[in-house]
Design an enzyme around this catalytic site. Structure first.
Site, PDB file in Angstrom:
ATOM      1  N   ASP A  66     -15.393 -15.758   4.819  1.00  0.00           N
ATOM      2  CA  ASP A  66     -14.088 -15.488   5.011  1.00  0.00           C
ATOM      3  C   ASP A  66     -13.321 -15.571   6.118  1.00  0.00           C
ATOM      4  O   ASP A  66     -13.445 -14.508   6.932  1.00  0.00           O
ATOM      5  CB  ASP A  66     -13.676 -14.291   4.194  1.00  0.00           C
ATOM      6  CG  ASP A  66     -12.388 -13.814   3.952  1.00  0.00           C
ATOM      7  OD1 ASP A  66     -11.581 -14.375   4.716  1.00  0.00           O
ATOM      8  OD2 ASP A  66     -12.108 -13.057   3.367  1.00  0.00           O
ATOM      9  N   LYS A 118      -3.803 -16.563   6.722  1.00  0.00           N
ATOM     10  CA  LYS A 118      -3.160 -15.860   7.556  1.00  0.00           C
ATOM     11  C   LYS A 118      -2.121 -16.745   8.804  1.00  0.00           C
ATOM     12  O   LYS A 118      -1.375 -17.213   8.564  1.00  0.00           O
ATOM     13  CB  LYS A 118      -3.725 -14.835   8.114  1.00  0.00           C
ATOM     14  CG  LYS A 118      -4.229 -13.625   7.092  1.00  0.00           C
ATOM     15  CD  LYS A 118      -4.631 -12.606   7.801  1.00  0.00           C
ATOM     16  CE  LYS A 118      -4.332 -11.418   6.590  1.00  0.00           C
ATOM     17  NZ  LYS A 118      -5.574 -10.797   6.293  1.00  0.00           N
ATOM     18  N   TYR A 151     -13.355  -6.686   4.071  1.00  0.00           N
ATOM     19  CA  TYR A 151     -12.142  -6.780   3.256  1.00  0.00           C
ATOM     20  C   TYR A 151     -11.880  -8.077   2.871  1.00  0.00           C
ATOM     21  O   TYR A 151     -12.088  -9.062   3.732  1.00  0.00           O
ATOM     22  CB  TYR A 151     -10.926  -6.153   3.961  1.00  0.00           C
ATOM     23  CG  TYR A 151      -9.793  -6.391   3.278  1.00  0.00           C
ATOM     24  CD1 TYR A 151      -9.265  -5.562   2.297  1.00  0.00           C
ATOM     25  CD2 TYR A 151      -8.936  -7.607   3.727  1.00  0.00           C
ATOM     26  CE1 TYR A 151      -8.003  -5.667   1.645  1.00  0.00           C
ATOM     27  CE2 TYR A 151      -7.606  -7.741   3.061  1.00  0.00           C
ATOM     28  CZ  TYR A 151      -7.166  -7.027   1.897  1.00  0.00           C
ATOM     29  OH  TYR A 151      -6.190  -6.815   1.359  1.00  0.00           O
ATOM     30  N   TYR A 198       0.841  -1.295  -0.040  1.00  0.00           N
ATOM     31  CA  TYR A 198       0.059  -0.050  -0.090  1.00  0.00           C
ATOM     32  C   TYR A 198       0.637   1.368   0.046  1.00  0.00           C
ATOM     33  O   TYR A 198       0.475   2.268   0.703  1.00  0.00           O
ATOM     34  CB  TYR A 198      -0.938   0.095   1.172  1.00  0.00           C
ATOM     35  CG  TYR A 198      -1.841  -1.255   1.155  1.00  0.00           C
ATOM     36  CD1 TYR A 198      -2.717  -1.629   0.026  1.00  0.00           C
ATOM     37  CD2 TYR A 198      -1.620  -2.265   2.301  1.00  0.00           C
ATOM     38  CE1 TYR A 198      -3.389  -2.988   0.274  1.00  0.00           C
ATOM     39  CE2 TYR A 198      -2.290  -3.473   2.188  1.00  0.00           C
ATOM     40  CZ  TYR A 198      -3.068  -3.753   1.259  1.00  0.00           C
ATOM     41  OH  TYR A 198      -4.061  -4.936   1.353  1.00  0.00           O
TER      42      TYR A 198
END
Ligand SMILES: *Cc1c(COP(=O)(O)O)cnc(C)c1O
Length: 434
Positions: A255, A284, A158, A26
């Site tokens: 998710d 993750k 997200y 980012y």
């Protein structure tokens, strides 16, 4: 540069090359602020190549973006990686298989909600969301309803940075506004309120009913919306989604890339509502933060539907699918987690965060302080000054990475009480100065 590769450089030399060549998440190229150079990491501490604000080591409040739940350089995970390295670090997954991948898939089926029986292994969370979406769209094509190809989600979510996941991220205020005209147009409802509200539940049911003919699936992050704003919601909404999806023939995707493996206090966040999805994404913390690996799990209904279709295969196959090193470490990480009283550790950290973050609620400019499982959030009433907030935490010997109006933490589960207290002091300083 002694050998022409950057090896042997001091921190200043590395940063100079980093600025010239290396893109960070980012960020612009070159970056606006210099990153800290990390030399090694062990337990809950990240060791810096050069002291920052007088600290050679920082206590990690981020678990490297939700992943390093057992801390760094863990002997059990190191051993799993080393053992596998001596056998093979990779073989292709087309036509070949191996024990670590089979063991991991079987283990994931055992520990996730009941109807999930089949596992697609892939390299990152975003790709696992792509695969989940491909599964859902292909399912409806295969059973003769090709018009069902949109997705419904709630705002504030997200789901990753590749194309389809971006289309279900919050279209405003997130990182993907730039692409709003170019992305597939999905159906959005308002963000889920923290508490249960019947009017919002009705809005969910109505939106699913109204768009059912076009909807392949509803996709949400259960209980905690992570990178979209660190918001928590009443698990009852998941039950509302399940019932509405069943009533209107729409698939449900959870998710759990951020919430999986104990972070919210249950092994998977879906368990807060005792609701099972048709498709689930994991990533993750799957490898305890060691290697990039994700998984898309689906119910037999979905797999059977696809397999009966005109094109009876799922056309997806990443080069590093089922990577032996990553799957071996994932098996070890899951055994390590389930072999201890992880609920107690998550609860202990939650209590420490609740006590330690409470004073931040009194600071001017702080809008809200909230804790769930081993997640602590301080929300400001203004966008955080990232450089000032990060520096303030570093002065307390703590590593944080705030974003938008949020200073938040999700420490490794092995973080001791004194280190949890230190992390809270870091958050307080970041919230005060950011
Ligand atoms: C991080 C995240 C992703 C994307 O995973 P990557 O491994 O970064 O591609 C998707 N969904 C959720 C909920 C996440 O937190």
């Amino acid at each position: 540069m002694r050998d022409g590769t950057g090896a042997g450089l001091d921190a200043a030399g590395l940063i100079a090359l980093d600025r010239a060549h290396v893109w960070h998440p980012y960020g612009p190229m070159p970056g606006r602020t210099d990153p800290l150079v990390v030399e090694s990491a062990s337990g809950v501490r990240v060791r810096l190549a050069e002291p920052a604000h007088g600290h050679d080591e920082l206590v990690d409040g981020m678990s490297s973006w939700w992943s390093a739940v057992h801390g760094y350089n863990h002997p059990v995970l190191n051993e799993a990686a080393r053992g596998q390295l001596d056998r093979m670090s990779h073989v292709m997954f087309g036509g070949l298989t191996h024990e670590p991948a089979v063991r991991l898939a079987t283990r994931l089926v055992e520990i996730t909600p009941e109807p999930l029986r089949h596992v697609f292994l892939c390299d990152s969370g975003s790709v696992s969301v792509e695969v989940a979406i491909k599964m859902c769209l292909q399912y409806w094509r295969s059973v003769g309803r090709p018009a069902k190809q949109r997705l419904l989600t709630w705002r504030g979510g997200y789901h990753g940075d590749t194309w389809q996941p971006m289309s279900v991220c919050d279209p405003e205020g997130g990182m993907h506004e730039l692409w709003s005209g170019a992305l597939p147009r999905q159906v959005f409802v308002g963000p889920p309120p923290a508490e249960y509200e019947e009017s919002y539940a009705r809005e969910l049911r109505e939106a699913i009913g109204r768009h059912a003919d076009q909807l392949a699936a509803v996709i949400v992050e259960p209980v905690v919306q992570g990178a979209g704003g660190m918001r928590f919601h009443d698990p009852e909404y998941l039950r509302v989604l399940r019932e509405a999806c069943d009533a209107h023939d729409v698939l449900l995707v959870f998710d759990e890339i951020a919430t999986g493996f104990g972070r919210t206090g249950t092994l998977f966040a879906a368990e807060h509502a005792r609701v099972a999805p048709d498709v689930m994404c994991l990533g993750k913390a799957l490898t305890g933060g060691y290697l990039s690996l994700a998984a898309t799990l689906c119910a037999s209904r979905v797999a059977d539907g696809i397999s009966r279709g005109e094109v009876p295969v799922l056309a997806h196959g990443p080069t590093f699918m089922g990577n032996p090193l990553a799957t071996a470490v994932a098996c070890a990480s899951i055994d390590l987690l389930l072999g201890q009283d992880w609920q107690q550790e998550v609860k202990r950290i939650g209590t420490g965060l609740r006590d330690g973050l409470a004073p931040a609620g009194e600071l001017p400019g702080v809008r809200d302080v909230r804790v769930l499982g081993a997640i602590g959030v301080v929300q400001l009433d203004h966008p955080v000054d990232m450089a000032a907030a990060t520096a303030a935490a570093v002065r307390e010997g703590v590593w944080l990475r705030p974003f938008r109006d949020l200073v938040y933490v999700m420490p490794p589960y092995v973080t001791g009480d004194e280190d949890v207290a230190r992390i809270c002091r870091g958050v307080f300083a970041a919230a005060r100065e950011g």
